[in-house]
Design a protein around this motif. Structure first.
Motif, short mmCIF file in Angstrom:
data_model
loop_
_atom_site.label_atom_id
_atom_site.label_comp_id
_atom_site.label_asym_id
_atom_site.label_seq_id
_atom_site.Cartn_x
_atom_site.Cartn_y
_atom_site.Cartn_z
N LEU A 130 -6.68 18.53 3.65
CA LEU A 130 -5.91 17.49 4.33
C LEU A 130 -6.51 16.11 4.09
O LEU A 130 -5.77 15.12 3.95
N ASP A 131 -7.83 16.04 4.04
CA ASP A 131 -8.49 14.77 3.80
C ASP A 131 -8.14 14.23 2.42
O ASP A 131 -7.89 13.02 2.24
N MET A 132 -8.09 15.11 1.43
CA MET A 132 -7.69 14.69 0.08
C MET A 132 -6.23 14.24 0.07
O MET A 132 -5.87 13.25 -0.58
N GLY A 133 -5.37 14.98 0.78
CA GLY A 133 -3.97 14.61 0.84
C GLY A 133 -3.75 13.29 1.55
O GLY A 133 -2.97 12.44 1.09
N TYR A 134 -4.46 13.09 2.66
CA TYR A 134 -4.31 11.87 3.46
C TYR A 134 -4.72 10.64 2.66
O TYR A 134 -4.01 9.62 2.66
N SER A 135 -5.85 10.72 1.96
CA SER A 135 -6.31 9.58 1.18
C SER A 135 -5.43 9.36 -0.06
O SER A 135 -5.24 8.21 -0.49
N SER A 136 -4.86 10.43 -0.59
CA SER A 136 -4.02 10.31 -1.79
C SER A 136 -2.65 9.71 -1.49
O SER A 136 -1.94 9.29 -2.42
N VAL A 137 -2.26 9.65 -0.23
CA VAL A 137 -0.98 9.04 0.13
C VAL A 137 -1.01 7.53 -0.09
O VAL A 137 -0.02 6.94 -0.53
N THR A 138 -2.15 6.90 0.18
CA THR A 138 -2.22 5.44 0.15
C THR A 138 -3.05 4.87 -0.99
O THR A 138 -2.69 3.85 -1.58
N VAL A 139 -4.18 5.50 -1.32
CA VAL A 139 -5.14 4.89 -2.25
C VAL A 139 -4.58 4.73 -3.67
O VAL A 139 -4.73 3.65 -4.26
N PRO A 140 -3.95 5.75 -4.29
CA PRO A 140 -3.44 5.55 -5.65
C PRO A 140 -2.47 4.37 -5.76
O PRO A 140 -2.53 3.60 -6.73
N ARG A 141 -1.58 4.22 -4.77
CA ARG A 141 -0.65 3.10 -4.79
C ARG A 141 -1.40 1.77 -4.65
O ARG A 141 -1.07 0.78 -5.32
N MET A 142 -2.40 1.75 -3.78
CA MET A 142 -3.19 0.54 -3.60
C MET A 142 -3.93 0.17 -4.88
O MET A 142 -3.99 -1.00 -5.27
N LEU A 143 -4.49 1.16 -5.57
CA LEU A 143 -5.19 0.92 -6.83
C LEU A 143 -4.23 0.38 -7.89
O LEU A 143 -4.58 -0.51 -8.67
N PHE A 144 -3.03 0.93 -7.92
CA PHE A 144 -2.01 0.45 -8.86
C PHE A 144 -1.67 -1.01 -8.61
O PHE A 144 -1.56 -1.81 -9.55
N ASP A 145 -1.50 -1.37 -7.33
CA ASP A 145 -1.18 -2.75 -6.98
C ASP A 145 -2.32 -3.70 -7.32
O ASP A 145 -2.10 -4.83 -7.76
N LEU A 177 -4.51 -3.30 -9.68
CA LEU A 177 -4.67 -3.39 -11.13
C LEU A 177 -3.55 -4.20 -11.78
O LEU A 177 -3.79 -4.96 -12.73
N THR A 178 -2.34 -4.08 -11.26
CA THR A 178 -1.18 -4.74 -11.89
C THR A 178 -0.77 -6.02 -11.18
O THR A 178 -0.03 -6.83 -11.75
N GLY A 179 -1.23 -6.19 -9.93
CA GLY A 179 -0.81 -7.35 -9.16
C GLY A 179 0.59 -7.22 -8.60
O GLY A 179 1.16 -8.15 -8.04
N ARG A 180 1.18 -6.07 -8.74
CA ARG A 180 2.54 -5.81 -8.26
C ARG A 180 2.48 -5.22 -6.85
O ARG A 180 1.94 -4.16 -6.64
N ARG A 181 3.03 -5.93 -5.90
CA ARG A 181 2.97 -5.49 -4.50
C ARG A 181 4.34 -5.16 -3.92
O ARG A 181 4.49 -5.03 -2.71
N VAL A 182 5.32 -5.04 -4.76
CA VAL A 182 6.68 -4.75 -4.31
C VAL A 182 6.87 -3.24 -4.24
O VAL A 182 6.48 -2.51 -5.15
N ILE A 183 7.47 -2.78 -3.15
CA ILE A 183 7.75 -1.35 -2.97
C ILE A 183 9.15 -1.21 -2.39
O ILE A 183 9.58 -2.00 -1.54
N SER A 184 9.88 -0.23 -2.85
CA SER A 184 11.23 -0.01 -2.34
C SER A 184 11.17 0.55 -0.92
O SER A 184 10.18 1.18 -0.53
N VAL A 185 12.24 0.34 -0.18
CA VAL A 185 12.31 0.84 1.20
C VAL A 185 12.22 2.36 1.21
O VAL A 185 11.54 2.96 2.05
N ARG A 186 12.87 3.00 0.24
CA ARG A 186 12.84 4.46 0.15
C ARG A 186 11.41 4.97 -0.08
O ARG A 186 10.97 5.91 0.58
#
Length: 290
Positions: free
Chosen positions: A67-82, A84-93
Motif C-alpha cells: 500500500l505504501d508503494m501504491g500510495y506514493s506512486s499515485v502522486t510522485v511520478p506525476r510530480m517528477l514528470f511536471d 522535469l518538463t515544466g508542464r503543470r496542466v492536468i485534465s479534470v478526468r
C-alpha cells in the motif's frame, strides 16, 4: 453559471516557480521515491523468502508495504514528470482519477494499521489462542473486507466529483490533485461533497480510533502486569512504533481534510443551509396560499 465557460483542464501550482530549482527538486524526490520503493520491496522479499516470518503480523506488514508503494506512486511520478518538463496542466478526468486512488490507498493504509492493532491485542493479551484467532482465513477476510469497503467509499466520493463543473483559471494549490483543493476551484455547489467528507470522516474516523484505542488500553494493562522487564520492553517497543506510524498518518489526513479549508467549508455549509431553509419556507407559503 450560464455566462461562465466550463474548463476541462486544471493547473497545478507545483513546488516552486523558480526554473533553477526544478532539476534539484526532481533529483531529490526521485531519490526519495526510489528509496521508498526499494525499502518496501526489500521488506516484501524478506517476508516472502523467510519462512519464520510467515505469520499474520508480517502478512499485514507486507500488505502495508504494498500500500505504501501504491500510495506514493499515485502522486510522485506525476510530480517528477511536471518537474522535469515544466508542464503543470492536468485534465479534470485525470485529476479525479488521481484523487480516487489517493483516497483509496490512504483509506487502506489507515484500515490496515487499525487491523494491526487488533493483531497486537490478540498476540499480547491472548498469546495461547493467537494462531486460532488470527488464522490465515481471518487475515485474508479482513484484508478483502477492507479492500471492498475502500472501493465503495472512494467510488461514492468520485461519482459526486464527476458532477462538478470547473470554470475558474485558479491553480490548484498543490503539486498533485487532492479533494479539498479541487473543491476550492469548482464553480458548482459542493455542499454534498463537503457533507460527505464530514459524515464519512466522522463515522469512519471514529470507528478506526475505537479499533486503535480500545485494544491498546487493554494491551498496556496486560504489559504492565508482565514481571519480566525485557518482555515489557519488547512489547512496548513493538506497540510504540505501530502507534507512531498510525498517529502521524492519521493526523496528517485530519489536518489535510478538516483544517486547511475550514473557512471555505463553513461558508458553503451556511450558504447551502440558508438556501435549503429558504426553499422550505417558500414551499410552506405556497402551500398556505393554496
Amino acid at each position: 453559471m450560464e455566462n461562465q465557460t466550463t474548463v476541462y483542464t486544471l493547473v497545478l501550482a507545483g513546488l516552486s516557480d523558480l526554473p533553477s530549482l526544478q532539476l534539484p527538486l526532481f533529483l531529490v524526490f526521485l531519490l526519495i521515491y526510489l528509496i521508498t520503493l526499494t525499502g518496501n520491496l526489500l521488506i516484501l522479499l524478506l517476508i516472502f523468502t523467510d519462512s519464520h516470518l510467515h505469520t499474520p503480523m508480517y502478512f499485514f506488514l507486507a500488505t502495508l508495504a504494498c500500500l505504501d508503494m501504491g500510495y506514493s506512486s499515485v502522486t510522485v511520478p506525476r510530480m517528477l514528470f511536471d518537474l522535469l518538463t515544466g508542464r503543470r496542466v492536468i485534465s479534470v478526468r485525470d485529476c479525479i482519477t488521481q484523487i480516487y486512488f489517493l483516497i483509496y490507498f490512504a483509506l487502506l493504509e489507515v484500515s490496515v494499521l487499525a487491523v494491526m492493532s487488533y493483531d497486537r491485542y490478540v498476540a499480547i493479551c491472548h498469546p495461547l489462542h493467537y494462531m486460532q484467532i488470527m488464522n490465515w482465513k481471518v487475515c485474508v477476510q479482513l484484508v478483502s473486507g477492507i479492500l471492498g469497503f475502500a472501493s465503495i467509499y472512494t467510488l461514492v466520493h468520485t461519482l459526486f466529483l464527476t458532477k462538478l463543473t470547473f470554470c475558474r483559471p485558479d491553480a490548484l494549490q498543490s503539486f498533485f490533485c487532492d479533494l479539498p483543493q479541487l473543491l476550492q476551484v469548482s464553480c458548482s455547489d459542493t455542499f454534498i461533497n463537503v457533507l460527505l467528507i464530514f459524515l464519512f470522516g466522522i463515522f469512519y474516523g471514529g470507528v478506526v480510533l475505537s479499533v486503535i484505542i480500545y485494544p491498546y488500553i487493554t494491551i498496556i494493562r496486560t504489559v504492565l502486569k508482565i514481571s519480566s522487564k525485557a518482555m515489557r520492553s519488547k512489547a512496548f517497543s513493538t506497540c510504540s512504533s505501530h502507534l507512531t506510524v498510525f498517529f502521524i498518518f492519521y493526523s496528517t489526513i485530519i489536518f489535510n481534510y478538516f483544517r486547511p479549508n475550514a473557512n471555505l467549508r463553513n461558508q458553503e455549509l451556511k450558504i447551502s443551509l440558508r438556501r435549503m431553509l429558504q426553499n422550505v419556507d417558500c414551499r410552506h407559503k405556497i402551500a398556505q396560499t393554496r
